[in-house]
Design an enzyme around this catalytic site. Sequence first.
Site, PDB file in Angstrom:
ATOM      1  N   SER A 167       0.865  -1.190   0.000  1.00 28.74           N
ATOM      2  CA  SER A 167       0.000   0.000   0.000  1.00 28.74           C
ATOM      3  C   SER A 167       0.899   1.238   0.000  1.00 28.74           C
ATOM      4  CB  SER A 167      -0.888  -0.021   1.253  1.00 28.74           C
ATOM      5  OG  SER A 167      -1.418   1.254   1.464  1.00 28.74           O
TER       6      SER A 167
ATOM      7  N   HIS B  35      -1.144  -1.438  -4.282  1.00 35.28           N
ATOM      8  CA  HIS B  35      -2.416  -1.035  -3.664  1.00 35.28           C
ATOM      9  C   HIS B  35      -2.425   0.481  -3.480  1.00 35.28           C
ATOM     10  CE1 HIS B  35      -5.998  -1.900  -1.179  1.00 35.28           C
ATOM     11  NE2 HIS B  35      -5.556  -0.959  -0.352  1.00 35.28           N
TER      12      HIS B  35
ATOM     13  N   ASP C  49      -4.402   3.651  -2.046  1.00 36.22           N
ATOM     14  CA  ASP C  49      -5.483   4.039  -1.118  1.00 36.22           C
ATOM     15  C   ASP C  49      -5.950   5.459  -1.389  1.00 36.22           C
ATOM     16  OD1 ASP C  49      -3.891   2.065   1.333  1.00 36.22           O
ATOM     17  OD2 ASP C  49      -5.939   1.784   0.596  1.00 36.22           O
TER      18      ASP C  49
ATOM     19  N   MET D 192      -8.405   8.355  -0.467  1.00 38.46           N
ATOM     20  CA  MET D 192      -9.250   8.728   0.674  1.00 38.46           C
ATOM     21  C   MET D 192      -9.780  10.144   0.458  1.00 38.46           C
ATOM     22  SD  MET D 192      -7.003   7.296   3.860  1.00 38.46           S
ATOM     23  CE  MET D 192      -6.192   5.686   3.776  1.00 38.46           C
TER      24      MET D 192
ATOM     25  N   HIS E  34      -8.161   1.298  -4.088  1.00 39.51           N
ATOM     26  CA  HIS E  34      -9.123   1.173  -2.988  1.00 39.51           C
ATOM     27  C   HIS E  34      -9.757   2.538  -2.753  1.00 39.51           C
ATOM     28  CE1 HIS E  34      -9.532   0.080   1.590  1.00 39.51           C
ATOM     29  NE2 HIS E  34     -10.685   0.317   1.017  1.00 39.51           N
TER      30      HIS E  34
ATOM     31  N   MET F 224     -11.799   4.834  -0.774  1.00 43.01           N
ATOM     32  CA  MET F 224     -12.447   5.117   0.506  1.00 43.01           C
ATOM     33  C   MET F 224     -13.123   6.476   0.356  1.00 43.01           C
ATOM     34  SD  MET F 224      -9.411   3.543   2.822  1.00 43.01           S
ATOM     35  CE  MET F 224      -8.303   3.546   1.413  1.00 43.01           C
TER      36      MET F 224
ATOM     37  N   MET G 181     -11.466  -5.724   5.346  1.00 46.16           N
ATOM     38  CA  MET G 181     -10.687  -4.742   6.106  1.00 46.16           C
ATOM     39  C   MET G 181     -10.393  -5.288   7.494  1.00 46.16           C
ATOM     40  SD  MET G 181     -10.136  -2.284   4.068  1.00 46.16           S
ATOM     41  CE  MET G 181      -9.370  -1.152   5.230  1.00 46.16           C
TER      42      MET G 181
ATOM     43  N   GLY H 153      -8.592   4.465   6.984  1.00 48.20           N
ATOM     44  CA  GLY H 153      -8.220   5.873   7.110  1.00 48.20           C
ATOM     45  C   GLY H 153      -6.728   6.073   7.281  1.00 48.20           C
TER      46      GLY H 153
ATOM     47  N   ASP I 208      -6.767  -6.455   4.171  1.00 47.64           N
ATOM     48  CA  ASP I 208      -6.142  -5.124   4.122  1.00 47.64           C
ATOM     49  C   ASP I 208      -6.195  -4.437   5.484  1.00 47.64           C
ATOM     50  OD1 ASP I 208      -6.921  -2.080   2.210  1.00 47.64           O
ATOM     51  OD2 ASP I 208      -5.242  -2.628   3.494  1.00 47.64           O
ATOM     52  N   GLY I 209      -5.003  -4.291   6.083  1.00 51.15           N
ATOM     53  CA  GLY I 209      -4.970  -3.498   7.324  1.00 51.15           C
ATOM     54  C   GLY I 209      -4.169  -4.177   8.413  1.00 51.15           C
TER      55      GLY I 209
ATOM     56  N   GLY J  67       1.013  -2.239   4.147  1.00 52.81           N
ATOM     57  CA  GLY J  67       1.500  -0.853   4.065  1.00 52.81           C
ATOM     58  C   GLY J  67       2.762  -0.741   4.907  1.00 52.81           C
ATOM     59  N   SER J  68       2.593  -0.362   6.175  1.00 54.04           N
ATOM     60  CA  SER J  68       3.777  -0.173   7.041  1.00 54.04           C
ATOM     61  C   SER J  68       4.548  -1.482   7.188  1.00 54.04           C
ATOM     62  CB  SER J  68       3.332   0.340   8.413  1.00 54.04           C
ATOM     63  OG  SER J  68       2.189  -0.371   8.838  1.00 54.04           O
TER      64      SER J  68
HETATM   65  C1  DX5 Z   1      -6.306   1.731   5.440  1.00 52.76           C
HETATM   66  C2  DX5 Z   1      -5.881   1.304   4.040  1.00 52.76           C
HETATM   67  C3  DX5 Z   1      -4.845   0.217   4.092  1.00 52.76           C
HETATM   68  C4  DX5 Z   1      -3.563   0.645   4.828  1.00 52.76           C
HETATM   69  C5  DX5 Z   1      -2.594  -0.512   4.906  1.00 52.76           C
HETATM   70  O1  DX5 Z   1      -7.370   2.635   5.343  1.00 52.76           O
HETATM   71  O2  DX5 Z   1      -6.975   0.828   3.298  1.00 52.76           O
HETATM   72  O3  DX5 Z   1      -4.524  -0.185   2.746  1.00 52.76           O
HETATM   73  O4  DX5 Z   1      -2.973   1.718   4.128  1.00 52.76           O
HETATM   74  O5  DX5 Z   1      -1.482  -0.079   5.670  1.00 52.76           O
HETATM   75  P1  DX5 Z   1      -1.049  -0.983   6.935  1.00 52.76           P
HETATM   76  O6  DX5 Z   1      -0.634  -2.324   6.336  1.00 52.76           O
HETATM   77  O7  DX5 Z   1       0.110  -0.236   7.536  1.00 52.76           O
HETATM   78  O8  DX5 Z   1      -2.245  -1.099   7.825  1.00 52.76           O
HETATM   79 ZN    ZN Z   2      -6.456  -0.122   1.392  1.00 45.22          ZN
END
Ligand code: DX5
Ligand code: ZN
Length: 213
Positions: free
Chosen positions: A6, A31, A33, A35, A64, A66, A135, A140, A173-174, A195-196
């Site tokens: 992500s 991926h 994101d 938002m 994705h 959001m 999720m 967010g 995801d998350g 992501g992280s």
């Molecule tokens: C959250 C996103 C995820 C997030 C994933 O709203 O949809 O894709 O960025 O990052 P990590 O893996 O650090 O939760």
């Molecule tokens: Zn996402």
Amino acid sequence: MEIAPSIIAGDFSRLREEIRSIEESGIRILHLDVMDGHFVPNFTFGILIVESIRRMTSLELDTHLMMTNPSEYLEKFYEAGADILTVHIETGLEAFRSIEIAGRLGKRIGLAINPPVHPRVLLPHLEDIHQVIVMTVNPGFAGQKMIEDALYKVEFLLNEREKRGLNFRISVDGGVKREHLPMLRDMGVDVAVMGSGFFKLPPEGRRTLLEFL
Ligand code: DX5
Ligand code: ZN
């Protein structure tokens, strides 16, 4: 199982290098994101950035959305180069409209479902979608802790897919970290969004993820 980094957890000041390092690690999906600061209490990027990333890479752009009103922007995100758009079932009518628009355009569409929502709400749509994003954080922000209680939905969806002979992709995801990957793979998850958990790893640490590809 595939891994989809992500990019919002990456260093946007070095976007091109980040994407190159993802490509070099043999990963196939990126991926994105998006938002809108309304459906979720955060704002990331929109069509312009998707277009720029499209010009930089041939990775699959797993986008994705959001957003409260995704149907109004769906066609523009596809034109920008998104390979698959996933909208939130919690947007209700907007999600149904998005599925209909994607069907008309012959494009891939997915539904994302937040931790508190029961997957039975997805049942009427499973024939018409190409992906479900389960999720495991409230959306967010990257860097949150995984809500493992939401993982029961993976088995629910696998059973439904098997029973009805469908082939939508199941993505989680998350909060996914390296230590979760064996569990997710054994569960039958198709895509683990990271992501992280991905971007905090040093390059050699990222290479160890290859065994899960
Ligand atoms: C959250 C996103 C995820 C997030 C994933 O709203 O949809 O894709 O960025 O990052 P990590 O893996 O650090 O939760
Ligand atoms: Zn996402």
